[in-house]
Design a protein around this motif. Structure first.
Motif, short mmCIF file in Angstrom:
data_model
loop_
_atom_site.label_atom_id
_atom_site.label_comp_id
_atom_site.label_asym_id
_atom_site.label_seq_id
_atom_site.Cartn_x
_atom_site.Cartn_y
_atom_site.Cartn_z
N UNK A 140 43.73 39.08 36.19
CA UNK A 140 43.01 37.90 36.68
C UNK A 140 43.42 36.67 35.87
N UNK A 141 43.73 35.58 36.56
CA UNK A 141 44.05 34.33 35.87
C UNK A 141 43.22 33.19 36.44
N UNK A 149 53.63 44.33 35.85
CA UNK A 149 52.26 44.26 36.39
C UNK A 149 52.36 43.98 37.88
N UNK A 150 51.80 44.83 38.72
CA UNK A 150 52.04 44.69 40.16
C UNK A 150 51.29 43.57 40.86
N UNK A 151 50.18 43.09 40.27
CA UNK A 151 49.36 42.11 40.99
C UNK A 151 48.64 41.19 40.03
N UNK A 152 48.40 39.96 40.50
CA UNK A 152 47.55 39.02 39.79
C UNK A 152 46.43 38.59 40.74
N UNK A 165 42.57 48.73 37.40
CA UNK A 165 41.56 47.91 36.74
C UNK A 165 42.00 46.45 36.75
N UNK A 166 41.09 45.56 37.08
CA UNK A 166 41.31 44.14 36.85
C UNK A 166 40.90 43.86 35.41
#
Length: 332
Positions: free
Chosen positions: A39-40, A78-81, A318-319
């Motif tokens: 998460x950003x 990392x596959x996703x943001x 997990x986020x």
């Protein structure tokens, strides 16, 4: 499962713990960089790239900074943001129109990242609180959070994000009926491959405080969110919510917060066997970082242990704000 354990000394369970090699061979659950969603926080407001005081090591990023974060995610595997906007207070209204503006900050960042780093999946947040002058996830009238009227707004918000190129829509609002409405709308618009990760079991938790600081919602919030977020004392209700959202078209489900609700993670995975995620929320992050920065715990060790606990409880991912730090450790 009914394990057969012969009596001591035929069985010495410590045999499999004697060395690192044997412990590795017997380990049941592992943490991988592929389990992480980062998460950003993004913003157009001056002062970006400055640390959030209640979240050591976490900054709000400009559009360019968000693109750099996506590039970093790609490099680390990392596959996703997941994007969370800090909205200029001048754009916050009671009608929340900025939420579905095709050119709002989130949608511009989605397009910019997809143009530069298309292989990184982009998850969005669907709730009105970043755009609501009342600080709530839904429209407010006479102190009441409106459900059906809010769902109409969330559909428009989801459509704008899907049009911008989002891969994963993350409805976090906890309004009844929003998953079915969003799924119907995106299907009709031709976004058949856009996935939905429903914040299906989101609790009215005190662990969200630092996040609200990060997105600028703390001062705006009037009252609390207990009429739409879950009662922390309930577990069976979480399963009913999961079942409903899956039947309405969710592809993945989330439990939020994370560590205080590992029992919910386990029950969800055990009951439904669907892609199940948890959000290691800002309060969890802040506590671990605070203890680590004071030398009270080994920061790297508790970070990794906390994330492994999610995998042990049944989570597929997990986020976590620790994502880049964990990815580097796992890579090394």
């Amino acid at each position: 499962m009914h394990p057969i354990v012969p009596p001591f000394p035929v069985t010495r369970l410590r045999r499999m713990r004697r060395s690192a090699a044997l412990r590795d061979l017997a380990q049941e659950h592992r943490l991988s960089v592929k389990d992480l969603i980062w998460p950003i926080f993004i913003t157009d407001v001056p002062g970006a790239d400055v640390e959030v005081p209640s979240m050591p090591g976490v900054v709000r990023r400009t559009l360019d900074g968000a693109v750099r974060a996506a590039e970093e995610a790609a490099e680390l595997g990392i596959p996703a943001i997941c994007l969370f906007p800090f909205t200029d207070p001048s754009l916050k209204t009671e009608t929340c129109d900025e939420a579905w503006n095709p050119d709002n900050l989130s949608n511009r960042v989605i397009r910019a990242i997809k143009a530069r780093v298309p292989e990184v999946a982009i998850m969005t947040d669907i709730a009105l609180d970043p755009y609501n002058s009342n600080g709530h996830d839904g429209l407010v009238r006479d102190g009441v959070i409106l459900n059906d009227e809010t769902v109409e707004c969330l559909v428009k918000m989801a459509m704008a994000q899907a049009d911008a190129g989002a891969d994963i829509l993350g409805p976090s609002d906890m309004m009844d009926g929003r998953i079915g409405a969003i799924r119907t709308a995106v299907e009709a618009a031709g976004h058949r491959d856009v996935t939905i990760m429903s914040y299906a079991a989101k609790y009215a938790s005190a662990f969200y405080g630092p996040f609200r600081d990060a997105v600028g919602a703390s001062g705006a919030l009037k009252g609390d969110k207990k009429t739409y977020q879950m009662n922390p004392g309930n577990t069976d209700e979480a399963l009913r919510l999961i079942a409903r959202d899956l039947s309405d078209g969710a592809d993945m489900v989330m439990v939020k917060p994370g560590m205080p609700y590992l029992d919910i993670c386990f029950r969800v995975k055990d009951s439904f066997g669907v892609p199940t995620y948890a959000y290691q929320v800002s309060g969890e992050y802040a506590m671990l970082m605070g203890a680590a920065n004071n030398g009270w715990v080994n920061g790297e060790a508790v970070m990794l242990e906390s994330l492994l606990a999610f995998r042990r409880a049944g989570c597929d991912g997990v986020l976590t704000y620790f994502a880049p730090r964990v990815a580097r450790l796992l890579k090394d």
